[in-house]
Design a protein around this motif. Structure first.
Motif, PDB file in Angstrom:
ATOM      1  N   ASP A 184       9.730  41.357  50.026  1.00 48.76           N
ATOM      2  CA  ASP A 184       8.584  41.898  50.840  1.00 48.76           C
ATOM      3  C   ASP A 184       8.161  43.225  49.742  1.00 48.76           C
ATOM      4  OD1 ASP A 184      10.900  43.578  50.621  1.00 48.76           O
ATOM      5  OD2 ASP A 184      10.693  44.610  52.855  1.00 48.76           O
ATOM      6  N   GLN A 185       8.505  43.168  48.599  1.00 52.31           N
ATOM      7  CA  GLN A 185       8.177  44.076  47.589  1.00 52.31           C
ATOM      8  C   GLN A 185       7.259  43.410  46.564  1.00 52.31           C
ATOM      9  OE1 GLN A 185      11.189  46.382  46.032  1.00 52.31           O
ATOM     10  NE2 GLN A 185      12.073  47.056  47.842  1.00 52.31           N
ATOM     11  N   GLY A 186       5.933  43.925  46.307  1.00 50.39           N
ATOM     12  CA  GLY A 186       5.165  43.255  45.418  1.00 50.39           C
ATOM     13  C   GLY A 186       5.628  43.328  43.863  1.00 50.39           C
ATOM     14  N   GLU A 187       6.616  44.210  43.580  1.00 55.10           N
ATOM     15  CA  GLU A 187       7.151  44.064  42.331  1.00 55.10           C
ATOM     16  C   GLU A 187       7.610  42.748  41.810  1.00 55.10           C
ATOM     17  OE1 GLU A 187       7.518  46.366  44.443  1.00 55.10           O
ATOM     18  OE2 GLU A 187       6.897  48.351  43.784  1.00 55.10           O
ATOM     19  N   MET A 226       9.963  30.740  40.456  1.00 52.77           N
ATOM     20  CA  MET A 226      10.236  31.762  40.947  1.00 52.77           C
ATOM     21  C   MET A 226       8.855  32.728  41.430  1.00 52.77           C
ATOM     22  SD  MET A 226      10.193  35.644  40.418  1.00 52.77           S
ATOM     23  CE  MET A 226      10.313  36.047  38.460  1.00 52.77           C
ATOM     24  N   VAL A 227       7.885  32.349  40.775  1.00 53.14           N
ATOM     25  CA  VAL A 227       6.770  33.049  41.317  1.00 53.14           C
ATOM     26  C   VAL A 227       6.087  32.261  42.643  1.00 53.14           C
ATOM     27  CG1 VAL A 227       4.362  33.320  40.753  1.00 53.14           C
ATOM     28  CG2 VAL A 227       6.006  33.773  38.881  1.00 53.14           C
ATOM     29  N   ILE A 228       6.217  30.886  42.605  1.00 55.20           N
ATOM     30  CA  ILE A 228       5.844  30.182  43.690  1.00 55.20           C
ATOM     31  C   ILE A 228       6.835  30.692  44.818  1.00 55.20           C
ATOM     32  CG2 ILE A 228       5.880  27.784  44.669  1.00 55.20           C
ATOM     33  CD1 ILE A 228       5.015  26.880  41.885  1.00 55.20           C
ATOM     34  N   ASN A 229       8.102  30.783  44.621  1.00 53.78           N
ATOM     35  CA  ASN A 229       8.790  30.975  45.965  1.00 53.78           C
ATOM     36  C   ASN A 229       8.407  32.424  46.602  1.00 53.78           C
ATOM     37  OD1 ASN A 229      11.176  31.247  47.554  1.00 53.78           O
ATOM     38  ND2 ASN A 229      12.153  32.473  46.005  1.00 53.78           N
ATOM     39  N   THR A 230       8.167  33.349  45.654  1.00 57.13           N
ATOM     40  CA  THR A 230       7.615  34.654  46.071  1.00 57.13           C
ATOM     41  C   THR A 230       6.294  34.624  46.911  1.00 57.13           C
ATOM     42  OG1 THR A 230       8.702  35.468  44.195  1.00 57.13           O
ATOM     43  CG2 THR A 230       7.191  36.920  45.257  1.00 57.13           C
ATOM     44  N   VAL A 231       5.389  33.599  46.341  1.00 57.11           N
ATOM     45  CA  VAL A 231       4.037  33.644  46.954  1.00 57.11           C
ATOM     46  C   VAL A 231       4.371  32.879  48.327  1.00 57.11           C
ATOM     47  CG1 VAL A 231       1.965  32.387  46.875  1.00 57.11           C
ATOM     48  CG2 VAL A 231       2.721  33.291  44.714  1.00 57.11           C
ATOM     49  N   ILE A 232       5.308  32.046  48.326  1.00 54.81           N
ATOM     50  CA  ILE A 232       5.613  31.220  49.837  1.00 54.81           C
ATOM     51  C   ILE A 232       6.160  32.495  50.782  1.00 54.81           C
ATOM     52  CG2 ILE A 232       6.975  29.537  50.885  1.00 54.81           C
ATOM     53  CD1 ILE A 232       6.495  27.772  48.607  1.00 54.81           C
ATOM     54  N   HIS A 233       6.857  33.017  50.338  1.00 53.14           N
ATOM     55  CA  HIS A 233       7.561  34.104  51.184  1.00 53.14           C
ATOM     56  C   HIS A 233       6.379  34.941  51.687  1.00 53.14           C
ATOM     57  CE1 HIS A 233      11.757  33.915  51.285  1.00 53.14           C
ATOM     58  NE2 HIS A 233      11.755  33.422  50.005  1.00 53.14           N
ATOM     59  N   PRO A 248      10.675  38.385  55.688  1.00 48.81           N
ATOM     60  CA  PRO A 248      10.681  36.822  56.106  1.00 48.81           C
ATOM     61  C   PRO A 248      12.151  36.448  56.078  1.00 48.81           C
ATOM     62  CG  PRO A 248      10.074  37.000  53.811  1.00 48.81           C
ATOM     63  CD  PRO A 248      10.219  38.349  54.301  1.00 48.81           C
ATOM     64  N   MET A 249      13.126  37.085  55.585  1.00 46.81           N
ATOM     65  CA  MET A 249      14.558  36.577  55.382  1.00 46.81           C
ATOM     66  C   MET A 249      15.310  36.823  56.845  1.00 46.81           C
ATOM     67  SD  MET A 249      14.807  35.287  52.462  1.00 46.81           S
ATOM     68  CE  MET A 249      16.770  35.182  52.386  1.00 46.81           C
ATOM     69  N   LYS A 293      15.115  29.220  61.230  1.00 48.87           N
ATOM     70  CA  LYS A 293      16.057  30.164  61.085  1.00 48.87           C
ATOM     71  C   LYS A 293      16.521  30.189  59.666  1.00 48.87           C
ATOM     72  CE  LYS A 293      20.319  32.234  63.024  1.00 48.87           C
ATOM     73  NZ  LYS A 293      21.379  31.981  64.053  1.00 48.87           N
ATOM     74  N   HIS A 294      16.939  29.115  58.909  1.00 51.63           N
ATOM     75  CA  HIS A 294      17.266  29.111  57.580  1.00 51.63           C
ATOM     76  C   HIS A 294      16.506  28.621  56.424  1.00 51.63           C
ATOM     77  CE1 HIS A 294      21.201  30.546  59.604  1.00 51.63           C
ATOM     78  NE2 HIS A 294      20.955  29.414  60.299  1.00 51.63           N
ATOM     79  N   GLY A 295      15.352  28.176  56.860  1.00 52.40           N
ATOM     80  CA  GLY A 295      14.260  27.412  55.981  1.00 52.40           C
ATOM     81  C   GLY A 295      14.151  28.383  54.735  1.00 52.40           C
ATOM     82  N   LEU A 296      13.843  29.526  54.944  1.00 52.50           N
ATOM     83  CA  LEU A 296      13.488  30.345  53.994  1.00 52.50           C
ATOM     84  C   LEU A 296      14.730  30.908  52.834  1.00 52.50           C
ATOM     85  CD1 LEU A 296      10.894  32.961  55.359  1.00 52.50           C
ATOM     86  CD2 LEU A 296      10.390  30.924  53.980  1.00 52.50           C
ATOM     87  N   LYS A 297      15.927  30.757  53.434  1.00 49.11           N
ATOM     88  CA  LYS A 297      17.168  31.131  52.828  1.00 49.11           C
ATOM     89  C   LYS A 297      17.324  29.591  51.754  1.00 49.11           C
ATOM     90  CE  LYS A 297      19.155  34.318  55.970  1.00 49.11           C
ATOM     91  NZ  LYS A 297      20.402  34.561  56.834  1.00 49.11           N
ATOM     92  N   MET A 298      17.149  28.514  52.342  1.00 50.73           N
ATOM     93  CA  MET A 298      17.524  27.398  51.711  1.00 50.73           C
ATOM     94  C   MET A 298      16.138  27.373  50.617  1.00 50.73           C
ATOM     95  SD  MET A 298      17.965  24.489  54.710  1.00 50.73           S
ATOM     96  CE  MET A 298      18.147  23.469  53.433  1.00 50.73           C
ATOM     97  N   LEU A 299      15.141  27.707  50.870  1.00 53.51           N
ATOM     98  CA  LEU A 299      13.983  27.708  49.898  1.00 53.51           C
ATOM     99  C   LEU A 299      14.488  28.589  48.418  1.00 53.51           C
ATOM    100  CD1 LEU A 299      11.328  26.801  48.984  1.00 53.51           C
ATOM    101  CD2 LEU A 299      10.187  28.855  49.912  1.00 53.51           C
TER     102      LEU A 299
END
Length: 399
Positions: free
Chosen positions: A252-255, A302-309, A326-327, A364-370
């Motif tokens: 949730d941080q833009g950094e 890593m960037v794509i994962n952050t964008v999806i979140h 989102p977690m 419930k666990h989709g983002l964690k699996m991602l």
């Protein structure tokens, strides 16, 4: 008494000078000598013996594929028409210019932007012995074509060849061969005397056939990789560590996305720098380029994962959720949304049966699996690139 000794010495010197003058008059008489006639009295070919004396490596232009080396090419052969009795003339050897006698019309086949052997041996000095042995040394800076093989860059060993040939004579008339000690040094301490900052000669191989009028010297050049390790591999290894640890930054941080983009662009800059060093070649990709490419893909994951979140968090915020993180998927939903969800759940349960548990699990666990999948992919890509870089090994087929 001293006057008589002086006269005797002057007479002896005058006799020696006159004898060499007479010898030259006899040897270079146009009625018996022609520099364009092969100096042999039989049908046997003339053997020209070659040896190379290395001075130092001037440089290796990797973009143009040009290898430049400073050294001496020593040649010797027998001239059967330049023989005399040293007892008669009291002279054992003389010095002549190449254009005065027959010299092998030798040249460099793969020469680039160099005047080495441009006029053969016409302007060189020759030492001629009374036995007919002729020796010559041609010195200068020679540049030859040497295409770079970029596969193992920067841990590569390049092979450069100097090819010598004859312009007119066939192998039945003149043959090129190497001496028993074909590669020497100006100081006699190995084949290399003055070390180059990047390249070192590690081996050589000579090739000459009696059925061909071409002889070649193959040098093995070992690249010193300390400079590239210090300027490229060291910083990129730290960037790979940052890529892995960047997964620990809260989503949730833009950094996190700015950190990922910075790492991504840094690897792109390194890849462009590699492309500027090596020549453009579509037949092979250097191992360092593959290393940066896999590292770029790892940082992009890593960037794509952050964008999806970020996308999912924004969607949930628009749907009325009070927390953007989102977690955490255990938040209470508004009553209207729960009633709507229950109605959908009942209808979905009646129509699809066992799909509801899977939907709830993914919700419930989709983002964690991602996160786990993206982390594993990045680690695997970076690990493969590092292993590929550490296991690369280049060889040279030198003697």
């Amino acid at each position: 008494m001293a006057f008589l000794v002086l006269l005797t010495l002057l007479g002896l010197v005058k006799s020696i000078l006159c004898n060499e003058h007479d010898l030259r008059s006899d040897l270079f008489n146009t009625s018996r000598h022609n520099p364009f006639v092969l100096p042999r009295n039989s049908a046997a070919p003339i053997n020209v013996t070659l040896s190379w004396v290395t001075g130092f490596v001037v440089g290796f232009d990797e973009i143009e594929g040009k290898f430049t080396i400073m050294g001496n090419l020593e040649m010797s052969w027998k001239d059967e028409l330049m023989m005399w009795n040293k007892e008669v003339y009291n002279v054992s050897s003389i010095v002549a210019v190449g254009k005065e006698v027959w010299t092998p019309p030798i040249y460099v086949l793969n020469k680039m932007d160099s005047i080495f052997l441009s006029n053969g041996l016409n302007n060189d000095l020759l030492r001629i012995k009374h036995t007919g042995e002729v020796s010559s040394t041609h010195s200068g800076e020679m540049s030859v074509s040497c295409p770079l093989d970029p596969i193992h860059f920067p841990f590569d060993i390049q092979t450069c060849v100097m090819m010598f040939g004859l312009t007119v004579h066939s192998s039945a008339e003149v043959r090129l061969k190497f001496s028993d000690n074909p590669i020497q040094s100006v100081t006699g301490a190995g084949i290399m005397t003055v070390d180059h900052p990047i390249w070192t000669i590690t081996g050589f191989k000579t090739t000459a056939s009696e059925y061909s009028n071409v002889a070649s010297i193959k040098f093995c050049l070992f690249r010193k990789s300390l400079y590239y390790t210090f300027t490229m591999l060291g910083p990129s290894a730290l960037l790979n560590c940052l890529t892995i640890f960047a997964f620990l930054i809260p989503n949730d941080q833009g950094e996190k996305i700015s950190c990922g983009m910075t790492i991504f662009l840094a690897f792109v800059v390194f890849l462009v720098q590699v492309g500027d060093i090596i020549p453009k070649n579509s037949n092979a990709v250097p191992v360092l380029g593959k290393y940066y490419l896999y590292s770029i893909i790892g940082s992009a994951v890593m960037v794509i994962n952050t964008v999806i979140h970020s996308f999912i968090a924004n969607k949930r915020a628009q749907n009325g959720e009070t927390k953007v993180e989102p977690m955490n998927n255990d938040l209470e939903k508004p009553a209207t949304f729960e009633m709507y969800d229950e109605s959908i759940s009942v209808s979905s349960n009646e129509s699809t049966g066992r799909k509801i548990p899977l939907v709830k699990f993914l919700k419930k666990h989709g983002l964690k699996m991602l996160d786990i999948i993206c982390f594993v992919i990045s680690v695997l890509l970076i690990g493969i690139s590092v292993i590929m870089l550490l296991t690369t090994k280049s060889t040279c087929d030198s003697a």
